[in-house]
Scaffold this active site. Structure first.
Site, short mmCIF file in Angstrom:
data_model
loop_
_atom_site.label_atom_id
_atom_site.label_comp_id
_atom_site.label_asym_id
_atom_site.label_seq_id
_atom_site.Cartn_x
_atom_site.Cartn_y
_atom_site.Cartn_z
N SER A 252 41.33 39.86 49.87
CA SER A 252 41.18 41.30 49.71
C SER A 252 40.45 41.94 50.89
CB SER A 252 40.41 41.63 48.44
OG SER A 252 41.06 41.11 47.31
N1 SAH Z 1 39.90 37.45 45.12
C1 SAH Z 1 40.64 37.17 46.34
C2 SAH Z 1 41.93 37.93 46.40
C3 SAH Z 1 43.05 37.13 45.91
S1 SAH Z 1 44.62 37.93 45.87
C4 SAH Z 1 39.72 37.42 47.51
O1 SAH Z 1 38.58 37.05 47.43
O2 SAH Z 1 40.10 37.94 48.52
C5 SAH Z 1 44.98 37.88 44.16
C6 SAH Z 1 45.13 36.53 43.55
O3 SAH Z 1 45.48 36.75 42.18
C7 SAH Z 1 46.23 35.64 44.12
O4 SAH Z 1 45.66 34.43 44.55
C8 SAH Z 1 47.18 35.42 42.93
O5 SAH Z 1 47.74 34.12 42.89
C9 SAH Z 1 46.27 35.66 41.75
N2 SAH Z 1 46.92 36.00 40.49
C10 SAH Z 1 47.98 36.82 40.28
N3 SAH Z 1 48.28 36.87 38.96
C11 SAH Z 1 47.37 36.08 38.32
C12 SAH Z 1 47.15 35.71 36.96
N4 SAH Z 1 47.93 36.16 35.96
N5 SAH Z 1 46.13 34.87 36.68
C13 SAH Z 1 45.32 34.39 37.66
N6 SAH Z 1 45.48 34.70 38.97
C14 SAH Z 1 46.49 35.53 39.30
#
Ligand code: SAH
Length: 219
Positions: free
Chosen positions: A69
């Site tokens: 993010s």
């Molecule tokens: N928190 C991260 C951003 C990750 S992007 C950071 O520190 O930058 C969002 C993440 O959500 C992705 O890895 C994706 O695989 C996950 N995701 C999407 N749908 C999800 C679900 N239903 N349960 C758990 N994770 C999910």
């Protein structure tokens, strides 16, 4: 390469300071949060090829069509949760590379992080271990279901956008707890802050955002 030595130097420190100034200008006021952005090694959460861009205020790819993010968003979401005071347990949905998990680990006693892509969940466990972050528990699963065993949570942070708020998450929020979650379809999402009171769920819109979708099931 050894995670302790990569990217340390004046350039990196200057880049971090510049990032913090930008985030403060965008409206994040909490010194505690700004300090966490300054001290958390974001360059260790992306591929080495992208490490030089780690302190830019942008999302970056982490593989599997997912992103780390934007630092401003991480800061704004963390600040929104901190307003409920000291946090005992926090649930994080969409842990991805674990950058946000590490930041949460500094403001809560225990962080419960759910990630639906197995390879990311595995990498994240290893990375946090290498960084001596010992209060984050990682579950490979569908975050829309929450993590009932450890509920109720003082705070819940969701880093992927669904078209509505999963009921399991509001159910698993403690009274007085806060949930920050992007809602909407790609190109039309807003960040919402839900506060649970004994009678109702209070809702505040924090702004327009752009997150990857919250996907059902596990990958
Ligand atoms: N928190 C991260 C951003 C990750 S992007 C950071 O520190 O930058 C969002 C993440 O959500 C992705 O890895 C994706 O695989 C996950 N995701 C999407 N749908 C999800 C679900 N239903 N349960 C758990 N994770 C999910």
């Amino acid at each position: 390469m050894n995670g302790d030595t990569r990217g340390i130097g004046m350039t990196s420190q200057r880049a971090r300071d510049r990032l913090v100034v930008q985030i403060a200008k965008m409206g994040v006021k909490s010194e505690r949060v700004l300090n966490l952005i300054r001290t958390t090694p974001r360059h260790l959460f992306v591929d080495e090829a992208l490490a030089s861009r780690a302190y830019e205020n942008t999302a970056l790819p982490i593989g599997f069509s997912q992103t780390i993010s934007q630092p401003y968003i991480v800061a704004a979401m963390t600040e929104a949760l901190l307003k409920s005071g000291e946090l005992n347990n926090v649930l994080e949905i969409g842990a991805g590379c674990g950058y946000q998990s590490m930041i949460l680990s500094k403001i809560a006693k225990t962080v419960y992080s759910v990630e639906r892509i197995a390879m990311l969940a595995d990498k994240l466990r290893i990375r946090l271990h290498e960084l001596h972050v010992n209060n984050v528990r990682v579950l490979h699963g569908d975050g829309a279901l929450g993590w009932e065993k450890h509920a109720p949570f003082d705070a819940i942070l969701v880093a992927a956008a669904g078209i509505s708020i999963p009921q399991a998450l509001t159910d698993q929020l403690a009274i007085g707890g806060r949930l920050v979650i992007p809602v909407g379809r790609p190109g039309n999402q807003e960040l919402r802050l839900i506060t649970k009171t004994p009678g109702i769920l209070e809702e505040e819109i924090l702004g327009e955002v752009s997150f990857v979708p919250l996907v059902k099931g596990v990958g």
